[in-house]
Design an enzyme around this catalytic site. Structure first.
Site, PDB file in Angstrom:
ATOM      1  N   GLY A  66      57.121 -39.531 -33.476  1.00  0.00           N
ATOM      2  CA  GLY A  66      58.035 -40.331 -34.271  1.00  0.00           C
ATOM      3  C   GLY A  66      59.210 -39.493 -34.737  1.00  0.00           C
TER       4      GLY A  66
ATOM      5  N   SER B 273       6.402   5.689 -19.526  1.00  0.00           N
ATOM      6  CA  SER B 273       6.845   4.440 -18.915  1.00  0.00           C
ATOM      7  C   SER B 273       5.713   3.425 -18.831  1.00  0.00           C
ATOM      8  CB  SER B 273       7.384   4.708 -17.506  1.00  0.00           C
ATOM      9  OG  SER B 273       8.516   5.547 -17.577  1.00  0.00           O
TER      10      SER B 273
ATOM     11  N   ARG C  29      19.287  -8.093 -31.043  1.00  0.00           N
ATOM     12  CA  ARG C  29      19.045  -9.367 -31.703  1.00  0.00           C
ATOM     13  C   ARG C  29      18.999  -9.190 -33.226  1.00  0.00           C
ATOM     14  NH1 ARG C  29      13.817 -11.644 -29.071  1.00  0.00           N
ATOM     15  NH2 ARG C  29      14.236 -13.320 -30.576  1.00  0.00           N
TER      16      ARG C  29
ATOM     17  N   ASN D 235      44.465 -33.964 -28.326  1.00  0.00           N
ATOM     18  CA  ASN D 235      44.130 -35.283 -27.811  1.00  0.00           C
ATOM     19  C   ASN D 235      43.474 -35.242 -26.441  1.00  0.00           C
ATOM     20  OD1 ASN D 235      45.294 -37.104 -29.902  1.00  0.00           O
ATOM     21  ND2 ASN D 235      47.158 -36.010 -29.361  1.00  0.00           N
TER      22      ASN D 235
ATOM     23  N   ARG E  14      40.891 -39.722 -24.713  1.00  0.00           N
ATOM     24  CA  ARG E  14      41.388 -38.800 -23.692  1.00  0.00           C
ATOM     25  C   ARG E  14      40.564 -37.526 -23.585  1.00  0.00           C
ATOM     26  NH1 ARG E  14      47.611 -37.947 -24.663  1.00  0.00           N
ATOM     27  NH2 ARG E  14      47.202 -38.817 -26.725  1.00  0.00           N
TER      28      ARG E  14
ATOM     29  N   LYS F 143      36.014 -36.536 -31.447  1.00  0.00           N
ATOM     30  CA  LYS F 143      37.079 -35.575 -31.162  1.00  0.00           C
ATOM     31  C   LYS F 143      37.141 -34.458 -32.188  1.00  0.00           C
ATOM     32  CE  LYS F 143      41.407 -36.850 -31.663  1.00  0.00           C
ATOM     33  NZ  LYS F 143      42.783 -37.335 -31.415  1.00  0.00           N
TER      34      LYS F 143
END
Length: 459
Positions: A139, A408, A336, A226, A15, A22
């Site tokens: 269950g 600059s 970084r 699931n 699913r 999974k």
């Protein structure tokens, strides 16, 4: 008494509609299986066993560094939960307790697992159960008095049994010797042709072994994944839990629903965090730190009074990032690994800093790159300027002394040193050391060509 932990992680998870096993889908930045392994590891069990099947090699590779003590057994083909635990039997001790957990139920708490083991006490079959408002699909726990007599799967339950709200979570603890015997007796005479672990309850009752239940502190601990929808729901539940903890500690979150923690976050007093921020790895925020919207911060320490403006990306990776007291970072800045910024440093929009140290009051306010550099106090680093730190084979360092002004659009070709108080004229390419206190200019002579005409397009 020996304690073995078996984690069932063999399912395909159809699913999820993904080629990734999974249990390797991520919750709060970590694989589902990793969450379960971390909780189990804190029990200090004698053996930690994962039953793998679908994508077994991929799961092994993903867990190799994160859980080097994990022992793998393969279930192939997958013939039910009982069959899965049968594969682990040769790796189990002869005596003691076996705890069975699920690799797709990631938020089981260590204390809940410990309580389940204690309820077993090496003598009883202990089931982890929970009361759900909507138990559909689970269950049901059938009791006789206080004792558990059976687990009835939803599809097999009568109308009366479907009214039961206490359900089995898929986790149990059993005396290992008994468990081995019960597993050997399992049958697959059902429509699916599978061996169900839940059938050991009836076998325990038949043997006169007491069956008891333990309960989690919170429903979130037993929610499985699931489908992508369930994964997304669990992610938001977990993030809400993180947000509520931080709010209780005094952190101001602009919107707890738009906050993501994928590691650990420690905050001082009067910290403010705006919307859509993501924290990964280990992050420490000092007193009075303010984090603007849409920031991503990973493996970093940010000192008192610093402000991280909107849309800043900080990634310390393995080296970490340090931001000093009162520093101003962003918006749209990138720090970084190895960036070490002192007090009152300013890093502005579209400035990238990597493996560099900036001393108190240094400023790079816009459109610049500082890599492998040592920058002194009160340096002003101009827009468009870069350190050319890589020669195609090796990295080299740039050293900028105190009170240097870099104009600059300059290129500093490392290795190079700018002496204290030096000024670098705008547009210069500096490949030799610049003397302290002097103006250094390195650019071509400006020439104007009279009579020159710009080319015209042909009509």
């Amino acid at each position: 008494m020996a304690l073995d932990v078996v984690i069932m992680a063999a399912g395909q998870g159809t699913r999820m509609k993904s080629s990734l096993p999974k249990v390797l889908h991520r919750l709060a930045g970590r694989p589902l299986l990793q969450h379960v392994i971390d909780a189990a590891a804190r029990l200090q069990a004698d053996r930690l066993i994962a039953v793998v099947g679908h994508g077994a090699d991929t799961v092994r590779a993903a867990m190799a560094q994160a859980a080097p003590a994990l022992h793998f057994v393969v279930q192939q083909p997958q013939l039910g939960t009982g069959h899965a635990v049968q594969q682990a039997v040769p790796a189990l001790a002869d005596e003691g307790t076996t705890l069975i957990l699920n690799g797709d139920v990631p938020l089981i708490d260590t204390e809940t697992a410990r309580a389940l083991v204690a309820a077993c006490d090496g003598r009883r079959l202990a089931l982890l159960t929970v009361h759900l408002a909507d138990p559909t699909g689970y269950g049901r726990i059938v009791r006789q008095g206080a004792g558990v007599r059976a687990i009835v799967e939803h599809k097999d339950a009568s109308a009366e049994q479907r009214e039961i709200r206490e359900v089995y979570t898929g986790m149990m603890a059993a005396p290992t010797a008994h468990l081995k015997r019960w597993l050997a007796q399992l049958k697959n005479d059902n429509a699916q042709g599978e061996y169900y672990l839940t059938d050991v309850v009836a076998l325990a009752v038949a043997d006169g072994v007491e069956v008891v239940a333990a309960h989690p502190a919170d429903e979130i601990e037993v929610l499985g994944v699931n489908s992508p929808a369930q994964l997304a729901d669990l992610e938001r539940r977990l993030q809400r839990r993180h947000a509520e903890r931080l709010l209780a500690e005094g952190v101001r979150l602009a919107d707890p629903a738009r906050f993501d923690l994928r590691g650990t976050l420690r905050c001082g007093r009067d910290v403010e965090i705006d919307i859509n921020c993501v924290f990964e790895g280990r992050v420490v925020l000092g007193d009075n730190v303010r984090i603007g919207p849409n920031c991503v911060i990973r493996n970093a320490e940010i000192a008192e009074g610093a402000v991280i403006h909107a849309c800043t990306h900080i990634d310390g990776d393995t080296l970490g990032v340090t931001v000093g007291q009162g520093a101003l970072i962003g918006p749209f800045a990138r720090l970084r690994p190895g960036a070490d910024l002192g007090p009152e440093v300013h890093i502005g929009n579209f400035v990238e800093v990597k493996n560099s140290t900036l001393a108190r009051g240094a400023k790079a306010n816009h459109l610049a790159y500082l890599g492998d550099a040592t920058v002194g106090e009160r340096v002003n680093y101009g827009a468009g300027s870069i350190t050319a730190n890589y020669d195609g084979a090796n990295k080299h360092r740039t050293v900028i002394g105190d009170d240097v002004h870099v104009g600059s659009n300059c290129v500093l070709v490392a290795p190079v040193t700018l002496g204290a108080g030096a000024t670098i004229g705008g547009g210069s390419t500096i490949s030799k050391d610049a003397p302290a206190g002097q103006l250094t200019v390195a650019r071509a002579k400006q020439v104007s060509l009279p009579g020159w005409q710009r080319p015209q397009k042909k009509k």
